[in-house]
Design a protein around this motif. Structure first.
Motif, PDB file in Angstrom:
ATOM      1  N   ILE A   3      88.060  15.151  35.573  1.00 34.03           N
ATOM      2  CA  ILE A   3      88.500  14.406  34.397  1.00 34.03           C
ATOM      3  C   ILE A   3      87.527  14.749  33.277  1.00 34.03           C
ATOM      4  CG2 ILE A   3      89.066  12.150  33.442  1.00 34.03           C
ATOM      5  CD1 ILE A   3      90.676  12.771  35.958  1.00 34.03           C
ATOM      6  N   VAL A   5      86.475  14.107  29.501  1.00 31.70           N
ATOM      7  CA  VAL A   5      86.630  13.206  28.356  1.00 31.70           C
ATOM      8  C   VAL A   5      86.509  14.029  27.074  1.00 31.70           C
ATOM      9  CG1 VAL A   5      85.707  11.210  27.125  1.00 31.70           C
ATOM     10  CG2 VAL A   5      85.733  11.229  29.637  1.00 31.70           C
ATOM     11  N   SER A   8      86.141   9.708  23.093  1.00 34.01           N
ATOM     12  CA  SER A   8      85.888   8.420  23.736  1.00 34.01           C
ATOM     13  C   SER A   8      85.958   7.238  22.777  1.00 34.01           C
ATOM     14  CB  SER A   8      84.512   8.455  24.410  1.00 34.01           C
ATOM     15  OG  SER A   8      83.511   8.907  23.511  1.00 34.01           O
ATOM     16  N   ILE A  42      91.762  12.426  27.130  1.00 37.58           N
ATOM     17  CA  ILE A  42      91.175  13.080  28.298  1.00 37.58           C
ATOM     18  C   ILE A  42      92.044  14.258  28.714  1.00 37.58           C
ATOM     19  CG2 ILE A  42      90.136  10.921  29.141  1.00 37.58           C
ATOM     20  CD1 ILE A  42      92.316  10.897  31.359  1.00 37.58           C
ATOM     21  N   TYR A 197      93.752   5.429  34.731  1.00 39.37           N
ATOM     22  CA  TYR A 197      93.443   5.601  33.317  1.00 39.37           C
ATOM     23  C   TYR A 197      94.280   4.630  32.495  1.00 39.37           C
ATOM     24  CZ  TYR A 197      93.308   8.017  28.751  1.00 39.37           C
ATOM     25  OH  TYR A 197      93.161   8.344  27.423  1.00 39.37           O
ATOM     26  N   LEU A 219      89.129   4.319  34.310  1.00 38.69           N
ATOM     27  CA  LEU A 219      88.798   4.568  32.907  1.00 38.69           C
ATOM     28  C   LEU A 219      89.604   3.561  32.100  1.00 38.69           C
ATOM     29  CD1 LEU A 219      88.905   8.432  32.945  1.00 38.69           C
ATOM     30  CD2 LEU A 219      87.129   7.185  31.728  1.00 38.69           C
TER      31      LEU A 219
END
Length: 308
Positions: A3, A5, A8, A42, A197, A219
């Motif tokens: 994963i 990112v 953010s 992401i 997510y 997440l």
């Protein structure tokens, strides 16, 4: 499964271009120990070569340049992105699609509600039809069932409806439907590892318990610290919950909620520029650390095969 990112921060990024809150001003003059962040997105891969993009923020070109894995350079025109999943129709999650207009037709997975919003209230798909075009792949959130994405072998995705509101420009802004906003359970088929997510996590609902309890990593929404954060700063008349975000603090906030679950690695994403957790020396950041909760940052790589 990896994963990556890409971004953010919440809408506007950090520091926000027109904001002089303590965090943004401190970021610029160096008085607050923090780092800049682009808007939330992401990318997910089972092999480190073929990537599924989750949301396309206005910062997508900067994010692609900062992450060479997304541009493998195998041909004159190339990309590592094999498909796009949209969790909602919000501006900060969809405007970046315009930046991808020079490529092949975009394969986009989203719910019928998001498709409606992006062909009516904010007709992104209609505009793109004059350029690369969009190949819509429907995702049903009302009766969740796993789907796969060609080119992303080894991954399986399950949409999970979340309580939320459609964007202000949506035809059903005041008539919520399952599918206005979703979380996604991302599974590595070979290893069985799972990531949940949900950057637009607005409230705990009974059906979410199994996803939070069984995932190896979550997440989740890190937008605001308090419910009245924007009101106290004089920036809005709406609470965090009013606009679909569960704040971290309080007896019924995100920290308390995540404290119920022992298994997953806990990471917050989609952090608003006003949130004090962006200050690495703040008591709020220390409270997150004590609770075993991490803060996502641009370029963060989560490898579900890594137990550290």
């Amino acid at each position: 499964m990896q994963i990556l990112v890409l971004g953010s921060a919440a809408g506007g990024g950090f520091p926000q271009w027109n904001c002089n809150c303590r965090n943004c001003a401190g970021m610029r003059d160096g008085s607050v120990r923090t780092i800049p962040r682009t808007q939330s997105s992401i990318a997910v891969s089972a092999n480190g070569v073929d990537w599924v993009l989750f949301n396309a923020s206005p910062d997508i070109l900067t994010q692609i340049r900062a992450n060479p894995a997304l541009q493998p350079g195998r041909g004159l025109r190339d990309t590592g992105i094999v498909g796009v999943v949209l969790i909602d129709a919000q501006i900060d999650h969809t405007t970046g699609l315009f930046m991808l207009r020079e490529g092949k037709p975009l394969d986009i997975w989203c719910t019928p509600q998001v498709h409606e919003d992006l062909t009516t209230g904010n007709p992104v798909f209609n505009v793109l039809s004059h350029f690369c075009t969009v190949q819509w792949q429907p995702v049903q959130a009302s009766s969740p069932s796993p789907f796969s994405i060609p080119g992303a072998a080894g991954l399986r995705f399950t949409p999970v409806p979340l309580s939320s509101k459609a964007p202000p420009y949506s035809p059903h802004r005041h008539d919520p439907h399952p599918g206005d906003n979703i979380g996604v359970l991302i599974e590595d088929i070979a290893s069985g590892r799972q990531v949940f997510y949900a950057p637009g996590f607005g409230a705990m609902e009974p059906h979410l318990d199994e996803y939070l309890g069984c995932a190896d990593c979550v997440l989740l929404d890190g937008t605001f610290w308090t419910d009245d954060e924007m009101i106290r700063l004089g920036l809005s008349q709406k609470t965090a919950r009013d606009i679909g975000h569960l704040p971290q603090s309080g007896t019924d906030g995100m920290i308390a909620l995540l404290g119920r679950y022992k298994k997953p690695r806990k990471v917050l994403i989609h952090i608003n520029n006003t949130n004090p957790i962006l200050d690495e020396d703040s008591p709020e950041r220390a409270e997150l650390t004590r609770a075993g909760i991490e803060l996502a940052y641009d370029g963060m790589l989560i490898d579900t095969g890594d137990n550290t």
